[in-house]
Every structure is written in structure tokens, then in C-alpha cells.
Design a protein around this motif. Structure first.
Motif, PDB file in Angstrom:
ATOM      1  N   ALA A 376       0.830  -1.207   0.000  1.00 47.63           N
ATOM      2  CA  ALA A 376       0.000   0.000   0.000  1.00 47.63           C
ATOM      3  C   ALA A 376       0.864   1.257   0.000  1.00 47.63           C
ATOM      4  O   ALA A 376       0.574   2.228  -0.712  1.00 47.63           O
ATOM      5  N   SER A 377       1.954   1.245   0.775  1.00 48.30           N
ATOM      6  CA  SER A 377       2.829   2.419   0.820  1.00 48.30           C
ATOM      7  C   SER A 377       3.563   2.602  -0.505  1.00 48.30           C
ATOM      8  O   SER A 377       3.820   3.731  -0.937  1.00 48.30           O
ATOM      9  N   ILE A 378       3.906   1.510  -1.167  1.00 44.45           N
ATOM     10  CA  ILE A 378       4.536   1.597  -2.485  1.00 44.45           C
ATOM     11  C   ILE A 378       3.586   2.241  -3.486  1.00 44.45           C
ATOM     12  O   ILE A 378       3.963   3.136  -4.250  1.00 44.45           O
ATOM     13  N   LEU A 379       2.336   1.817  -3.461  1.00 42.33           N
ATOM     14  CA  LEU A 379       1.365   2.339  -4.414  1.00 42.33           C
ATOM     15  C   LEU A 379       1.116   3.826  -4.210  1.00 42.33           C
ATOM     16  O   LEU A 379       1.030   4.597  -5.178  1.00 42.33           O
ATOM     17  N   SER A 380       0.987   4.242  -2.959  1.00 42.65           N
ATOM     18  CA  SER A 380       0.769   5.674  -2.719  1.00 42.65           C
ATOM     19  C   SER A 380       2.031   6.473  -3.050  1.00 42.65           C
ATOM     20  O   SER A 380       1.955   7.582  -3.588  1.00 42.65           O
ATOM     21  N   GLY A 381       3.193   5.896  -2.742  1.00 43.50           N
ATOM     22  CA  GLY A 381       4.444   6.573  -3.056  1.00 43.50           C
ATOM     23  C   GLY A 381       4.636   6.764  -4.548  1.00 43.50           C
ATOM     24  O   GLY A 381       5.101   7.823  -4.996  1.00 43.50           O
ATOM     25  N   MET A 382       4.279   5.773  -5.339  1.00 40.63           N
ATOM     26  CA  MET A 382       4.367   5.901  -6.789  1.00 40.63           C
ATOM     27  C   MET A 382       3.516   7.059  -7.285  1.00 40.63           C
ATOM     28  O   MET A 382       3.947   7.859  -8.122  1.00 40.63           O
ATOM     29  N   GLN A 383       2.311   7.153  -6.755  1.00 38.28           N
ATOM     30  CA  GLN A 383       1.415   8.229  -7.189  1.00 38.28           C
ATOM     31  C   GLN A 383       1.919   9.596  -6.727  1.00 38.28           C
ATOM     32  O   GLN A 383       1.829  10.579  -7.459  1.00 38.28           O
ATOM     33  N   LEU A 384       2.441   9.653  -5.502  1.00 37.36           N
ATOM     34  CA  LEU A 384       2.952  10.916  -4.982  1.00 37.36           C
ATOM     35  C   LEU A 384       4.076  11.447  -5.861  1.00 37.36           C
ATOM     36  O   LEU A 384       4.140  12.646  -6.166  1.00 37.36           O
ATOM     37  N   ILE A 385       4.959  10.568  -6.271  1.00 36.86           N
ATOM     38  CA  ILE A 385       6.094  10.960  -7.096  1.00 36.86           C
ATOM     39  C   ILE A 385       5.667  11.275  -8.520  1.00 36.86           C
ATOM     40  O   ILE A 385       6.306  12.073  -9.211  1.00 36.86           O
ATOM     41  N   GLY A 386       4.563  10.664  -8.963  1.00 37.86           N
ATOM     42  CA  GLY A 386       4.104  10.859 -10.329  1.00 37.86           C
ATOM     43  C   GLY A 386       4.538   9.768 -11.272  1.00 37.86           C
ATOM     44  O   GLY A 386       4.593   9.970 -12.493  1.00 37.86           O
ATOM     45  N   LEU A 387       4.847   8.586 -10.735  1.00 38.70           N
ATOM     46  CA  LEU A 387       5.245   7.466 -11.576  1.00 38.70           C
ATOM     47  C   LEU A 387       4.019   6.839 -12.226  1.00 38.70           C
ATOM     48  O   LEU A 387       2.935   6.817 -11.645  1.00 38.70           O
ATOM     49  N   PRO A 388       4.173   6.299 -13.431  1.00 40.86           N
ATOM     50  CA  PRO A 388       3.038   5.657 -14.099  1.00 40.86           C
ATOM     51  C   PRO A 388       2.673   4.343 -13.436  1.00 40.86           C
ATOM     52  O   PRO A 388       3.492   3.720 -12.741  1.00 40.86           O
ATOM     53  N   ILE A 389       1.449   3.900 -13.671  1.00 45.47           N
ATOM     54  CA  ILE A 389       0.958   2.693 -13.011  1.00 45.47           C
ATOM     55  C   ILE A 389       1.716   1.446 -13.466  1.00 45.47           C
ATOM     56  O   ILE A 389       1.768   0.441 -12.750  1.00 45.47           O
ATOM     57  N   ASP A 390       2.335   1.488 -14.640  1.00 47.80           N
ATOM     58  CA  ASP A 390       3.092   0.328 -15.124  1.00 47.80           C
ATOM     59  C   ASP A 390       4.570   0.395 -14.737  1.00 47.80           C
ATOM     60  O   ASP A 390       5.376  -0.385 -15.244  1.00 47.80           O
ATOM     61  N   TYR A 391       4.919   1.299 -13.838  1.00 43.54           N
ATOM     62  CA  TYR A 391       6.326   1.494 -13.481  1.00 43.54           C
ATOM     63  C   TYR A 391       7.001   0.205 -13.049  1.00 43.54           C
ATOM     64  O   TYR A 391       8.130  -0.072 -13.430  1.00 43.54           O
ATOM     65  N   ILE A 392       6.323  -0.585 -12.229  1.00 42.73           N
ATOM     66  CA  ILE A 392       6.976  -1.794 -11.726  1.00 42.73           C
ATOM     67  C   ILE A 392       7.270  -2.796 -12.838  1.00 42.73           C
ATOM     68  O   ILE A 392       8.119  -3.668 -12.668  1.00 42.73           O
ATOM     69  N   ASN A 393       6.576  -2.676 -13.976  1.00 44.53           N
ATOM     70  CA  ASN A 393       6.839  -3.566 -15.093  1.00 44.53           C
ATOM     71  C   ASN A 393       8.023  -3.113 -15.941  1.00 44.53           C
ATOM     72  O   ASN A 393       8.573  -3.902 -16.709  1.00 44.53           O
ATOM     73  N   THR A 394       8.388  -1.839 -15.816  1.00 42.67           N
ATOM     74  CA  THR A 394       9.429  -1.287 -16.687  1.00 42.67           C
ATOM     75  C   THR A 394      10.655  -0.799 -15.931  1.00 42.67           C
ATOM     76  O   THR A 394      11.673  -0.505 -16.547  1.00 42.67           O
ATOM     77  N   ARG A 395      10.567  -0.758 -14.619  1.00 42.64           N
ATOM     78  CA  ARG A 395      11.635  -0.183 -13.813  1.00 42.64           C
ATOM     79  C   ARG A 395      12.973  -0.891 -14.001  1.00 42.64           C
ATOM     80  O   ARG A 395      14.015  -0.269 -14.224  1.00 42.64           O
ATOM     81  N   ASN A 396      12.983  -2.210 -13.923  1.00 41.44           N
ATOM     82  CA  ASN A 396      14.243  -2.936 -14.076  1.00 41.44           C
ATOM     83  C   ASN A 396      14.811  -2.809 -15.485  1.00 41.44           C
ATOM     84  O   ASN A 396      16.030  -2.819 -15.676  1.00 41.44           O
ATOM     85  N   GLU A 397      13.921  -2.687 -16.473  1.00 44.21           N
ATOM     86  CA  GLU A 397      14.395  -2.483 -17.839  1.00 44.21           C
ATOM     87  C   GLU A 397      15.172  -1.175 -17.940  1.00 44.21           C
ATOM     88  O   GLU A 397      16.172  -1.091 -18.671  1.00 44.21           O
ATOM     89  N   LYS A 398      14.716  -0.155 -17.229  1.00 42.04           N
ATOM     90  CA  LYS A 398      15.405   1.138 -17.259  1.00 42.04           C
ATOM     91  C   LYS A 398      16.787   1.035 -16.616  1.00 42.04           C
ATOM     92  O   LYS A 398      17.742   1.665 -17.066  1.00 42.04           O
ATOM     93  N   VAL A 399      16.893   0.249 -15.551  1.00 43.72           N
ATOM     94  CA  VAL A 399      18.202   0.037 -14.929  1.00 43.72           C
ATOM     95  C   VAL A 399      19.121  -0.716 -15.879  1.00 43.72           C
ATOM     96  O   VAL A 399      20.283  -0.344 -16.074  1.00 43.72           O
ATOM     97  N   GLU A 400      18.602  -1.772 -16.490  1.00 43.15           N
ATOM     98  CA  GLU A 400      19.417  -2.579 -17.400  1.00 43.15           C
ATOM     99  C   GLU A 400      19.856  -1.786 -18.629  1.00 43.15           C
ATOM    100  O   GLU A 400      20.898  -2.074 -19.226  1.00 43.15           O
ATOM    101  N   ALA A 401      19.087  -0.768 -19.007  1.00 45.04           N
ATOM    102  CA  ALA A 401      19.407   0.001 -20.212  1.00 45.04           C
ATOM    103  C   ALA A 401      20.532   1.010 -19.999  1.00 45.04           C
ATOM    104  O   ALA A 401      21.066   1.556 -20.969  1.00 45.04           O
ATOM    105  N   VAL A 402      20.912   1.261 -18.751  1.00 42.62           N
ATOM    106  CA  VAL A 402      21.974   2.234 -18.477  1.00 42.62           C
ATOM    107  C   VAL A 402      23.314   1.681 -18.950  1.00 42.62           C
ATOM    108  O   VAL A 402      23.690   0.550 -18.628  1.00 42.62           O
ATOM    109  N   THR A 403      24.045   2.491 -19.700  1.00 45.64           N
ATOM    110  CA  THR A 403      25.350   2.078 -20.215  1.00 45.64           C
ATOM    111  C   THR A 403      26.467   2.806 -19.460  1.00 45.64           C
ATOM    112  O   THR A 403      26.236   3.800 -18.763  1.00 45.64           O
TER     113      THR A 403
END
Length: 441
Positions: A376-403
Motif C-alpha cells: 500500500a505504501s509503495i502504491l501511494s508513493g508511486m502516485q505521490l512521485i508521479g510514476l506511471p501505473i506500469d512502473y513496476i513492469n518497466t523499472r528494471n528495464e530502465k536500470v538494465e538500459a543504463v550504459t
């Protein structure tokens, strides 16, 4: 103090994509929430955030929002503090209230069979707090004790000095606790004003998890929040302009050790380079014993027990910050090493460093997923920051994409030692103090 609350939220957003399905829910009264439904145990958790938080203090009343928040569980409606606490305990529920720089956090945990009764108690706490004189004085005394303790803690002293230099006249520049004088001046009407400036439906964000359906959650939200005013009585804070300049500030403190705080410009979470900076920070000082600063300052030279860095990405202002403590005699050497490593990041990182950082930052996340309250705290935190609802599906991809090139480029743009301010609390030897420059007009 330099703000790290949002960094905590980011650290918690750690669920593998297949682990959860988030539903968007809108109550009959128009209150929106994100829900993860799980009926495996008869228990529901809500995390409610009110945007603005302690940054909504009225002029001259610093600490009022924090004091008000601490009083929300000290009696409501017809129940005084003792009766209210007993009513919550009798239901096997848990309510929590905490003020931060960017939001007021309200936690709600209840068994499925008593959630409606527990919801009524929370609604009373939010809409009908009593602010009884005895409770006000008790909580005020607790806050004053914290303020006195911080005045004698070198870490708090360093953090407050850095905040003042960083944020000028923005609320971020001062402690949410206020000062002894400001807290002493807060009366009951000031608490009512603080409540009306913060607790309103136009400021609310909700995360929910557990044994409740979307159809059941909507009415529950209205039951808890429907009695709040539609709009808060004051606008949200303006963005803070970072005013840090490079150099060293020394605060004399009679101690064999010096506390070292350092900070430079950061960047918001929605910045395109955030994940490159996130990976860079892990390699520089965020990765514990695997970080460069720990290797150079502790492992090779034994100048400290620990040194670390973090990206402090508040809603209204951001820094890239760090800290350590060490002997007065060796502080100058440690400061020089921090500057060296700060600058060396722009020269690039090795493929092994990059691979290790990616592995850690993606692999440790599922370990953070440990219950409905956390979700519940993760979900509210995501919204507070302004992250999209699919963030948890794409977050690790963004880390892996860093060169490695991304890390070097961002470090070259962000980690400028000429903008790195040190605040030292102690009696460091061989350090030349550099006064902070006035902010540009």
C-alpha cells in the motif's frame, strides 16, 4: 536537512512485474486509489498521503503541521486520547500518522471483519480531531524534547546547516519540527489552520492492498475521506531553487571526531537521466562495501566506519548528497578523497562495476515485497512521485538500459566538485573554511 524521503519510496518500489496487478479505483465520491487485491488473509491496508505535508506550515508557525499530525491519534469526536486508543485496540486495528516534507502519511490496517468500524475511527481522526489541551501539551513536550536532542547531535547540526545553505527561504531549509520558539507559540487555532491547509480531498493519494475488492474499496474511501473539505485552504509550495555553492563550512564541536556532510545538485525522478544517475550513485557511494568511496576511504585507509551517498529527490527540490564521520586528524584527507572520487566518476566506470550495480539494483527488489502494508505504501508513493501505473513492469528495464557511457556523461554533467558543499561539525585539522557565496539575484 537535505531531503531523502522520496529516495526511501524509490527503494521500496521493488516488486517483480509478475507479482502484482494494480487496479485503478474511483469511489462514488470521486476519490481515486490504486489497489492490489489479495484475499489470502483477511486483512486490508491503506496508505493515504496528503500532498504538501509539513511544507504547508503557515508563515511564522513552523512545526504546526508536524504537531497537528502528532495529535490526530490523541482523541477524536467524543473520545479523548485514552478512549480513542482503546477503541482502535479493541478492533485489532492500527492507525498511524506521520508528517514529512512532501506529504502527511496516514496508515490504516484492519481485519476484514472490523474494517468498517476501524474506518469510522480514522474518519473521525481526520475530520474531528479534538486537540485537547492536555494532549496538545503532551505532544508539544515530546516535540520540544526532539528539538533539544537535535541541538546536541552533530549529525542533526550538520543536516540543518546544509539545508539552510541549500534551500534559502523554502520550507525545506528548516526542520519540520520547528524551533523551540515557534512550537511554543502554536495554539489550538494554529492547529486547526494547519489541518485545513493540508487535510483535504484535493490533496489525497491512496494506495490499498489486501482482502478488499474494487467494489468494496470505493465506499470505504468515501467512508474515511468523504467528510474532508473538498479543497485545502492554501496552495502547494513552489519548487525550491538550490542555492548550494562549493566549499567548506566548519561548525566547531568539541569531539574527537568530525561529522562530514556533503551535497551538490541532484535531479528529479522524472528526468531522462535519473536512472543513469541512480546507477552512478550506487557505484560511487550507494552500494555499501562495493562502492568506490567505501573502498578508498574505509577499506584502503581506515578513515571511517562508513561513508555513503544518495539521490535525495524531493518533490520540490533535489540534491546528490552523502556523509561520513572520522577522526579530526584525518578529516582533511577524507574530504580530499571524496572530491577525487566525485570527480573521477566522469572518467567512466568499468563493465564489471556496471554489471555488478545492475545485478544488485534489479535483483534485490523482490526481497522488499513483504506484506500488504508495504505494498500500500509503495502504491501511494508511486502516485505521490508521479510514476506511471506500469512502473513496476518497466523499472528494471530502465536500470538494465543504463550504459557505461550514460554513467560517465551524467557524472560529468552532475558531479562538479566546484558545486560540492561540505559541512563539517567537529574540530577537523588542516581544513580551510570557505564561506558560502550569496545566491545569485
Amino acid at each position: 536537512m537535505i531531503r531523502a524521503a522520496i529516495a526511501t519510496v524509490i527503494a521500496l518500489i521493488a516488486l517483480p512485474a509478475q507479482a502484482i496487478e494494480i487496479q485503478e479505483v474511483t469511489s462514488p465520491g470521486g476519490i481515486q486509489a490504486w489497489l492490489v487485491e489479495d484475499d489470502s488473509i483477511p486483512f486490508v491496508a491503506l496508505d493515504i498521503q496528503f500532498k504538501g505535508g509539513a511544507s504547508m506550515d503557515a508563515s511564522g508557525k513552523r512545526g504546526a503541521v508536524n504537531l497537528m499530525t502528532g495529535l490526530l491519534e490523541e482523541g477524536a469526536g467524543t473520545r479523548d486520547a485514552t478512549q480513542f486508543a482503546q477503541a482502535v485496540e479493541d478492533l485489532g486495528a492500527r492507525l498511524s500518522f506521520e508528517a514529512g516534507d512532501d506529504s502527511i502519511s496516514v496508515g490504516f490496517q484492519a481485519l476484514s471483519e472490523t474494517r468498517d468500524q476501524a474506518a469510522d475511527l480514522l474518519a473521525q481522526a481526520l475530520t474531528q480531531p479534538r486537540f485537547d489541551d492536555q494532549a496538545v501539551e503532551r505532544v508539544r513536550a515530546q516535540v520540544q524534547a526532539i528539538i533539544r536532542s537535535e541541538a546536541n547531535d552533530p549529525n542533526s547540526i550538520a543536516a540543518k546547516e546544509m539545508a539552510q545553505q541549500a534551500w534559502g527561504d523554502h520550507p525545506y531549509a528548516t526542520s519540520i519540527n520547528g524551533t523551540r520558539e515557534s512550537v511554543a507559540s502554536i495554539g489550538r487555532q494554529d492547529l486547526v489552520v494547519a489541518k485545513n491547509r493540508t487535510l483535504a480531498r484535493d490533496r489525497v493519494i491512496v494506495g490499498a492492498a489486501g482482502d478488499i475488492s474494487a467494489e468494496e474499496l470505493g465506499p470505504l474511501l468515501d467512508r474515511i475521506l468523504g467528510g474532508l473539505p473538498e479543497q485545502a485552504t492554501a496552495p502547494l509550495p513552489e519548487p525550491a531553487e538550490l542555492q548550494l555553492t562549493g566549499g567548506v563550512t566548519v561548525i566547531d564541536w568539541d569531539s574527537p571526531q568530525t561529522v562530514v556532510s556533503f551535497a551538490g545538485p541532484g535531479l528529479p525522478i522524472d528526468h531522462p537521466d535519473y536512472f543513469a544517475a541512480f546507477v552512478a550513485n550506487h557505484i560511487l557511494g550507494g552500494g555499501g562495501f562495493s562502492s568506490r568511496l567505501m573502498a578508498e576511504i574505509r577499506e584502503k585507509r581506515g578513515l571511517t566506519y562508513g561513508v555513503g551517498t544518495s539521490l535525495a529527490s524531493g518533490l520540490y527540490g533535489q540534491t546528490w548528497q552523502g556523509g561520513m564521520a572520522g577522526s579530526n586528524a584525518t578529516t582533511a584527507e577524507a574530504v580530499d578523497l571524496i572530491r577525487q572520487e566525485w570527480s573521477r566518476m566522469s572518467e567512466g566506470v568499468t563493465e564489471q562495476e556496471l554489471a555488478d550495480a545492475r545485478t544488485y539494483l534489479t535483483g534485490e527488489y523482490p526481497l522488499r515485497f513483504d506484506g500488504n502494508g508495504r505494498i500500500a505504501s509503495i502504491l501511494s508513493g508511486m502516485q505521490l512521485i508521479g510514476l506511471p501505473i506500469d512502473y513496476i513492469n518497466t523499472r528494471n528495464e530502465k536500470v538494465e538500459a543504463v550504459t557505461a557511457e550514460d554513467v560517465a556523461r551524467v557524472a560529468g554533467e552532475m558531479l562538479d566538485t566546484d558545486q560540492l558543499r561540505f559541512v563539517l561539525v567537529g574540530r577537523p585539522e588542516g581544513i580551510e573554511e570557505t564561506p558560502a557565496e550569496p545566491a545569485a539575484e
